[in-house]
Each structure stands twice: as C-alpha cells, then as structure tokens.
Write an enzyme that holds these catalytic residues in place. Structure first.
Site, PDB file in Angstrom:
ATOM      1  N   HIS A 121       0.811  -1.222   0.000  1.00  7.47           N
ATOM      2  CA  HIS A 121       0.000   0.000   0.000  1.00  7.47           C
ATOM      3  C   HIS A 121       0.849   1.280   0.000  1.00  7.47           C
ATOM      4  CE1 HIS A 121      -3.123  -2.776   1.605  1.00  7.47           C
ATOM      5  NE2 HIS A 121      -2.138  -3.232   2.373  1.00  7.47           N
TER       6      HIS A 121
HETATM    7  C1  BDR Z   1      -1.937   0.178   5.932  1.00  6.70           C
HETATM    8  O1  BDR Z   1      -1.883  -0.486   7.189  1.00  6.70           O
HETATM    9  C2  BDR Z   1      -0.560  -0.817   7.519  1.00  6.70           C
HETATM   10  O2  BDR Z   1      -0.487  -2.094   8.079  1.00  6.70           O
HETATM   11  C3  BDR Z   1       0.243  -0.675   6.259  1.00  6.70           C
HETATM   12  O3  BDR Z   1       1.552  -0.244   6.577  1.00  6.70           O
HETATM   13  C4  BDR Z   1      -0.522   0.360   5.466  1.00  6.70           C
HETATM   14  O4  BDR Z   1      -0.091   1.668   5.765  1.00  6.70           O
HETATM   15  C5  BDR Z   1      -2.809  -0.627   5.003  1.00  6.70           C
HETATM   16  O5  BDR Z   1      -4.088  -0.741   5.517  1.00  6.70           O
END
Ligand code: BDR
Ligand code: CA
Length: 357
Positions: free
Chosen positions: A276
């Site tokens: 992400h």
């Molecule tokens: C987000 O949640 C975190 O675990 C990841 O780093 C990302 O920023 C995705 O939902």
C-alpha cells in the site's frame, strides 16, 4: 533536517509520517532511491508497531541505505482517544518482518514530530508535499497547532481508508483509519472547503490492494540490483527462510517482504504482499500515473460496529464541500516497474558501498 541529495536538481521536498511497517519500509527506501526527492524529515506514529520502534526502524533503514543525517522524530505514541493497537502479526516482532538490522548510530531527534511538521512547513510555505502512511495522529495534532497547514503544504498524500470496499481490519475499516479514527475524522473536517489542489490525495485499499507484490517482483529486484544469484522467495520454501543475497538492501527487503507474503497467505490472499504505502510514495513523488475523484469524506467514530469506517459522499448528498481526492484508478504494472528499477539502482549502489544511485 536532511541535506538535499547530490546530483540532479531536487524537485520534490517530501515530509513523511510513517508507522514502519514493511510497506512503509519499502516506501521509505523508494523515496531514498529517487535523486530528485529531498526527504525533509521522517516523523513516526504508533501503528503497526510502537512509535519508538518505528523510529529505530527508520534510522536503521537510513543507515543501510547510506543516508544518515535525515531527521527522524517521534510524535504521538498513542491515538487521540482510544488505546493503541499494534499488529506484530502483520509486520513482525519489530515491524520489518524477518529483517534484522544493526542498531542505528544516529539518534532520534530531540524535536517532537508535531514541531517538525509545523516548523518545516512554516519555513518552506508551498514547497513541501506531506505523505502519511500510518495513522493520522501526528498530522491531526499538527493541524490543531497550525490550522493553515493545508494551505502551507504543497500537497498531501495519505494512505488510508477503504471506500465501498471491504476493510482489512474490520469488515469495513482499513488499518490506519482504524487505529486512530478520531484523528482521521479531524483531518478530513479540517480540509473541508480548502482549494481543490490542496485536498489530500487518498490512496485507499481499493487501489492499494492492486499493488500486489509477487515473488517474481523480488526476483526482478535482485536482478536490477545486480545480485549474482536470483532472489527466490517462494511459497514452497520453509516459513522464515532468510535471504542469502550478498546485497544487504536486497536481503533486508526480501526478508521483510517474505514475512508479509506469509501473512497474506495466512488470510487466504495468496503468496503476495499488498504494498500500500509504496504506491502512496510513488504517487507523492509524481512517478506513477493515477486518477482521482473528488469526494466529501467522513469517518465513523461512534458505532462499535462501524468504528473507523470511511464514508465518501461522491454526489454531494450531505451538502458539504469536498475534502479529498480519492484515487480512482492506478497502474500496478507501472508502479512495480518504477519501484523495481529505482530501488534496484539504489541497492546496486549500496552493494558497491555508495548510496548515490
Ligand atoms: C496500511 O496499514 C498498515 O499495516 C500498512 O503499513 C498500510 O499503511 C494498510 O491498511
Ligand atoms: Ca503504514
């Protein structure tokens, strides 16, 4: 404050707030790999892991990439109104999967993260792009202190939320928003009525889950780094196997991402990793194409059933001014080509004892 990178003229000053985190780590390394990006500072929020460990991870990654000197500051160690929840299950005991980095030499900054945001943005009005890849706690606190922050920033990119798409923490809530829903609600409220070009670009789950890393991407990364042996992270290998790469950056990312792939497999998503935050970093650097859709966004903070759920009004039904630009399309193939070639070049340089790709 870090010194601008040598080489090509710096065209992007980015101030990032992270909860490193495996995909935050890839986002950070990617930005370090971009010669035209000047990282103004890195601030740390509790989220995937506690804020202090986030800071140690960032410092260790800077050291690994030969980029010590960039300020790393801690901010809020707990969300605004609810207890902190961390997720070692997703990101490993220290937040970077199976990767183990030597303790960093550089100290955590004496400045508080909120001071960093307010002071840096006031000192460079209209020049800095904010990038938040963790819960919005520090950013909400900075906004309380400096309500003009949205106008003082050049722009803002946020990884968070999920819009009419299933959550990854509750059935309807995304992790970053779920950890501190009150902060997210405050931030979106503060952006209502701001000029369109200042509205945050929201990289939400429906787009970031398309940035699905496969073992083949890691093989290509090893190749781009000039590693003599193919970097093989494969579903049939024993869990927790460590990289044999002679390239320390490839080995670190490979060990981190193997953990993330095992986690995704555990939740029936296949032997892949949704990176992400790396997409958000590419978007902030202006290095991958995407389109956005204007919306008025709000966050649920009362209902136990829907806590942290993000809602987008695309039709103006609430009669409220838009406060976000939600990414509505992206190009995963382009994004991975960019990540692999750029991080690969940095890894090649790190492997040769120089950090200038
Ligand atoms: C987000 O949640 C975190 O675990 C990841 O780093 C990302 O920023 C995705 O939902
Ligand atoms: Ca994150």
């Amino acid at each position: 404050m870090g010194a601008p990178a040598a080489g090509p003229a710096v065209t992007h000053s980015i101030l990032m707030d992270v909860d490193t985190g495996i995909d935050d780590a890839l986002a950070l390394v990617y930005l370090l790999s971009r010669p035209e990006v000047h990282l103004q500072a890195i601030t740390c929020t509790a989220g995937n892991i506690g804020a202090r460990q986030v800071a140690l991870n960032n410092l260790a990654l800077l050291q690994l990439c030969g980029r010590e000197g960039i300020e790393v500051a801690i901010g809020a160690e707990v969300p605004l109104e609810i207890p902190l929840v961390t997720t070692e299950e997703t990101h490993g005991p220290q937040g970077i999967g199976y990767a183990e980095l030597p303790p960093p030499h550089q100290q955590i900054s004496a400045r508080h993260a909120v001071d960093v945001w307010v002071e840096e943005v006031r000192a460079h009005p209209g020049e800095i792009t904010g990038l938040v890849t963790g819960p919005l706690t520090n950013f909400a606190l900075a906004l309380r202190r400096e309500p003009e922050l949205p106008r003082l920033l050049k722009g803002l990119v946020i990884m968070g939320g999920s819009f009419y798409y299933q959550g990854n923490t509750t059935p309807t809530a995304e992790w970053n928003t779920s950890v501190d829903p009150h902060a997210a609600k405050e931030v979106f409220a503060a952006y209502r009525g701001m000029p369109e070009d200042k509205l945050p670009v929201l990289c939400a789950l429906e787009m970031t889950e398309r940035i699905e890393m496969h073992p083949e991407h890691l093989r290509r990364l090893g190749e781009a780094a000039g590693a003599p042996e193919p970097e093989l992270v494969l579903p049939e290998q024993p869990e927790g196997q460590r990289s044999q790469s002679g390239n320390p950056l490839v080995a670190c990312l490979s060990d981190a991402l193997r953990f993330y792939m095992e986690f995704h497999r555990l939740y029936d998503q296949g032997y892949v990793a949704h990176v992400h935050d790396a997409f958000a970093a590419c978007a902030a650097a202006g290095r991958t194409p995407f389109t956005t859709r204007l919306a008025t966004v709000d966050v649920e903070t009362d209902s136990p059933l829907l806590m942290g759920t993000t809602v987008a009004d695309f039709r103006g039904l609430w009669g409220l001014a838009p406060n976000a630009r939600i990414v509505s399309d992206n190009n995963p193939e382009h994004c991975f080509d960019e990540l692999i070639s750029s991080v690969g070049a940095l890894a090649r340089a790190v492997g040769h004892g120089s950090s200038t790709p």
